[in-house]
Design an enzyme around this catalytic site. Structure first.
Site, PDB file in Angstrom:
ATOM      1  CB  SER A 109     -19.547   5.009 -18.133  1.00 38.30           C
ATOM      2  OG  SER A 109     -18.826   6.125 -17.655  1.00 38.30           O
ATOM      3  CD  GLU A 110     -19.247   9.923 -21.408  1.00 32.80           C
ATOM      4  OE1 GLU A 110     -19.276  11.167 -21.427  1.00 32.80           O
ATOM      5  OE2 GLU A 110     -19.710   9.243 -20.476  1.00 32.80           O
TER       6      GLU A 110
END
Length: 282
Positions: A109-110
């Site tokens: 996830s960023e």
């Protein structure tokens, strides 16, 4: 963000004496922090409470949801054992629910998580554990947390094998528009522009074939502001699977059950080739 800001204000739950924290516990060195606000009664707001369904049966679901599940299940077949992947919010994230048994996929996830697990049960929600879409999540054994700059170094360095994301429009040459509709309020573009521009990351789009008004979303040219140019490798819709072939355009690879090539042509806003072996596969 703190490392680049002129002034960083940290809201903390407790202020402790110097030396109380081990060096390994410090995430942001004091050189980057200018002001501290202590809030011992901090009520952490969960913006998108997302939990695992108690009953995952498809019985009784609305036709629109069944259509989405068809897309999601087909997208899950893109996963290969050992892959590192990033999944966008909505349908892409739900594809992780259908990873085949025996296959290990490392989800990133960023906002700085590697090793995302399923959505939590209602009694296991942790306000500190969210994905880039601000949905509550879990982390699998062996997972890790890190800063956004490290996260985007993974993305820009093409460490991810696959990204699956949604779209509002895709062109016949693989241009992608998925981050804004003019005059509509958005919180930001997120990490999509970085994800789709990574040289060695395969980009798969999941989307409804047509808009709610019946107009095609796969077009000769995108009308909306672009996220990336010629960046999409595969499009999975409720009607078919297209591959984007460089220098040629779209190639129809697979059909959804009950959908004909003629149905796809009438719902698509551009020309495409048809693979001789194209058949109903999902």
């Amino acid at each position: 963000m703190a490392t680049a800001a002129t002034t960083t204000i940290a809201e903390v739950e407790e202020i402790v004496p110097v030396g109380a924290l081990r060096p390994s516990e410090i995430h942001v060195p004091g050189i980057h922090v200018h002001r501290i606000v202590e809030n011992r009664e901090c009520n952490k707001r969960i913006e998108k409470l997302t939990v695992r369904a108690d009953d995952e049966s498809e019985a009784g679901l609305a036709p629109a949801m069944l259509k989405r599940i068809r897309i999601i299940k087909r997208a899950a077949r893109e996963f290969k054992d050992g892959m590192y992947a990033n999944l966008g919010i909505g349908m892409p994230m739900l594809a992780s629910n259908y990873i085949e048994p025996g296959i290990t996929v490392h989800l990133q996830s960023e906002n700085g998580i590697l090793g995302l697990g399923p959505f939590p049960a209602k009694d296991r929600v942790d306000a500190d554990l969210i994905n880039a879409g601000k949905e509550t999540v879990t982390v699998l054994p062996g997972g890790s947390f890190f800063s956004s700059d490290t996260s985007f170094a993974m993305i820009r360095g093409s460490r991810l094998d696959l990204t699956i994301l949604g779209a509002m429009e895709v062109s016949q040459t693989g241009d992608l528009a998925n981050w804004i509709i003019p005059k509509k309020m958005v919180k930001g573009m997120g990490g999509a522009m970085d994800l789709v521009s990574a040289a060695n990351t395969r980009v798969v789009v999941t989307m409804d074939h047509c808009s709610k008004d019946g107009s095609p979303k796969i077009l000769k040219q995108c009308a909306l502001p672009l996220t990336g140019l010629a960046c999409v490798n595969r499009i999975i819709t409720d009607k078919c699977v297209f591959d984007v072939v460089p220098g040629r355009g779209l190639l129809l690879r697979e059909l959804a059950t009950g959908v004909s090539v003629a149905d796809v042509k009438s719902a698509t806003g551009c020309d495409f080739e048809v693979d001789p072996d194209a058949s109903e596969t999902y």
